[in-house]
Design a protein around this motif. Sequence first.
Motif: not given
Length: 252
Positions: A15-18, A22-25, A31-32, A44-45
Amino acid sequence: MSLILLKTLLRNLILPPSGPVLLGLCGFALLKRLPVLARVLLLTALASLWLLSTPVIADALSGLAERYPALDLSQATGAQAIVILGGGGQVARAPEYDGPSAEPILLERLSYGAYAAHKTGLPILISGAPIEARAMQETLRRNFDTQVRWVDNQAGDTFQNARNSARILETDGIRRILLVTHATHMARAVEEFTSTGLQVVPAPMGIISARDHPIEEYFPNPQGLVHSYGAIYELLGDRVRAFFAVTHIRRH
């Protein structure tokens, strides 16, 4: 690992915000290697955190979970007792009171429960975990001049709230209750309590109401995220409750 502990862990991860964090992390870590997917995850995050923090989205989600209207207490005919459910936080010792105290969400339930007791004259049962139940009892006595007749201090979730309350009330021949909890939680709570054989008069509180400043609905704020969290939890929780009921994972 107990079922309640597992549910708590999953809830805090998903659930948010976790969940969005976590999706953003994950997006940042990719990224690479997978830049396109990483950017989608990051976007999305960020978007989900923004949207879930806006009152207009929070109210829409809450509306999906709220299924019972406000109760006219003068029409609560036949109810023999009021059951107030725990949930929403407490502290074992609040310095200003030099004792246990309910935090805001739980305090809302206690406030309405005390109001309902004063309006109807019905006795109160409180149900929660050990420290929670003590905070509920002390807050009702100290802040609302309201006494509790029965205390269930061994409930870790709504399933146990219902089972323990039914067992306690059965000894006094009580079969019809006025149930107090948040409007978003009420549908799941009613299902759990009626499955014990109790007759339930829903007395929801915290129902969505019109805002004084509608423009604020479209800007994120912490309270919006809190409401979104609660609504999503209840919408998912109702599906989990139905799954447990069908599979008999929990013993009734």
